[in-house]
Write an enzyme that holds these catalytic residues in place. Structure first.
Site, PDB file in Angstrom:
ATOM      1  N   GLU A   1      25.391 -12.839 -16.625  1.00  0.00           N
ATOM      2  CA  GLU A   1      24.816 -12.065 -17.934  1.00  0.00           C
ATOM      3  C   GLU A   1      23.575 -12.402 -17.514  1.00  0.00           C
ATOM      4  OE1 GLU A   1      23.929 -12.224 -22.439  1.00  0.00           O
ATOM      5  OE2 GLU A   1      25.834 -13.014 -21.741  1.00  0.00           O
TER       6      GLU A   1
ATOM      7  N   ASP B   1      27.779 -15.415 -21.705  1.00  0.00           N
ATOM      8  CA  ASP B   1      27.358 -16.351 -22.962  1.00  0.00           C
ATOM      9  C   ASP B   1      28.655 -16.157 -23.824  1.00  0.00           C
ATOM     10  OD1 ASP B   1      24.831 -17.365 -22.180  1.00  0.00           O
ATOM     11  OD2 ASP B   1      23.713 -15.924 -23.487  1.00  0.00           O
TER      12      ASP B   1
ATOM     13  N   TYR C   1       4.777   9.003 -19.772  1.00  0.00           N
ATOM     14  CA  TYR C   1       3.249   9.143 -19.743  1.00  0.00           C
ATOM     15  C   TYR C   1       2.832  10.582 -19.510  1.00  0.00           C
ATOM     16  CZ  TYR C   1       1.944   4.206 -20.754  1.00  0.00           C
ATOM     17  OH  TYR C   1       1.532   2.874 -21.447  1.00  0.00           O
TER      18      TYR C   1
END
Length: 424
Positions: free
Chosen positions: A253, A305, A167
């Site tokens: 995870e 996963d 920014y």
């Protein structure tokens, strides 16, 4: 007659072991917790003894001249390096050679997996970033701007976030990914870790369980942080005095699985530290995990996963990412064991078809690409599991285990995995 009726009633009230097995598959295979804890103590002892040996470096392998690595530098050192670089650029302009930066290449072709180190490192190729070229003029300007901002941070001795950096000039950077990428280039150019630049990411990772540490002087007990846990400090320099009676670190995870384990106080049943980055690993979580591993000398078990992206996330923690291979020595955690959920678990634990997902063409391509990676080829177990995944074209999330009950993960699946020492 009345006595006979009471007996029958009592028999009907007795639990049906067959029904319980159907409801919670494999629960009857669990041994007493004391037996599983003994297995974990042996694992912890083995990890502690193996951690005592000094890790190899690029210099040990005579690769320090062909590969590059960064180190932690003090703010005065970084300030001096920036000023030296700017003087060099100024001299180049005044001598008529023009304005350009010599930037280490972070392209895929300049990456090297070193089996002896079990991590990805950056080779020594550089690319020229000239200002007087239409294709690189913007990136050269961004590089100069980032160097200027880092110099200001050195003078003021303050920390800012990557978002703050973006920014300062939104029109120049256009997108935060561009300022983030050049920030990594600048780290490489100056030969320092990104955390040395005093630019941090917003808090993302969390930790809960059997860990006490100091955060900027305040002592934090992670068993008393509620199920939300303690946010991992973005500045690893604030962290110190780590103490733990845990037997292992459980790297998770997903946030959903982390919340389940935290609410069930899994770390009290099996003394452990549970940590998650809530998806893609961020720098702070990777640094924090490595610090725990190296200081506490505990084994790290990973729960991800059963899909190609779960394995990619695991590999980033263990072997590093190609994007930040220049700092892999500080960001990687050695010897992470893949606990689950593995492709072979889908049939082994009888995960119903309706809880499995078909792999997309992109999933299959990612899986096949992973099979070509050297860090996967090094581990025959990973190759076998990934080959099975690509062959069956099935994937599943950790939450697929909830089909047997919301607490199946903490009550049956993980305890049985630990009991059987079923990790790769």
């Amino acid at each position: 007659m009345a006595e006979s009726s009471k007996t029958k009633k009592r028999r009907r009230l007795e639990p049906d072991s067959t029904a319980d097995e159907h409801k919670l598959p494999f629960k009857n295979r669990l041994k007493p917790d004391s037996s599983i804890l003994e297995t974990l103590r042996l694992l912890a002892a083995s990890a502690s003894s193996s951690s005592s040996s000094k890790p190899k470096t690029l210099a040990d392998l005579s690769l320090s001249s062909t590969c590059r690595e960064v180190t932690d530098l003090s703010l005065p050192s970084i300030q001096s390096a920036i000023e030296t670089l700017v003087l060099s650029v100024t001299h180049s302009i005044l001598s008529g050679k023009g304005f350009s930066f010599d930037v280490p290449s972070r392209a895929a072709t300049n990456q090297l997996y070193v089996p002896e180190l079990d991590r990805i490192v950056l080779k020594d190729k550089n690319t020229l970033r000239p200002f007087a070229n239409i294709s690189s003029v913007r990136k050269t300007t961004i590089t100069a701007k980032i160097l200027s901002l880092i110099h200001q941070l050195c003078l003021k001795n303050i920390h800012v976030t990557k978002r703050d950096l973006f920014y300062t000039d939104v029109k120049l950077f256009q997108d935060q990914t561009q300022s983030d990428a050049v920030l990594d280039d600048v780290s490489c150019m100056l030969g320092c870790t990104r955390s040395s630049l005093n630019v941090v990411a917003s808090e993302k990772g969390v930790v809960v369980g059997r860990l006490i540490f100091s955060d900027n002087g305040d002592m934090i007990d992670c068993t008393k942080m509620g199920m939300g846990g303690k946010a991992i400090p973005p500045n690893i320099d604030r962290v110190g005095d780590m103490q733990s009676d845990a037997l292992f670190i459980l790297l998770v995870e997903k946030d959903a699985a982390y919340m389940r384990l935290a609410e069930d106080r899994f770390y009290n049943r099996f003394p452990c530290i549970i940590v998650t980055a809530k998806g893609q690993p961020d720098v702070a979580t990777r640094l924090f995990l490595r610090k725990m591993k190296m200081e506490l000398k505990l084994p790290v078990l990973a729960l991800v996963d059963s899909d190609p992206y779960g394995l990619k996330i695991l590999s980033v923690y263990g072997c590093g990412s190609k994007n930040m291979s220049y700092d892999s020595a500080n960001l990687t955690t050695p010897d992470i064991k893949w606990l689950g959920v593995r492709p072979s678990d889908l049939d082994k634990y009888k995960i119903p078809e309706q809880c499995r997902l078909p792999m997309t063409e992109q999933d299959i391509k990612t899986g096949k690409d992973l099979l070509e990676e050297d860090f996967v080829k090094k581990n025959p177990g990973w190759v076998e599991e990934l080959t099975l995944m690509v062959k069956t074209k099935h994937k599943a999330e950790i939450q697929a285990l909830s089909t047997f009950g919301f607490q199946y993960l903490s009550e049956v699946y993980l305890p049985l995995k630990l009991q059987q020492e079923d990790w790769l």
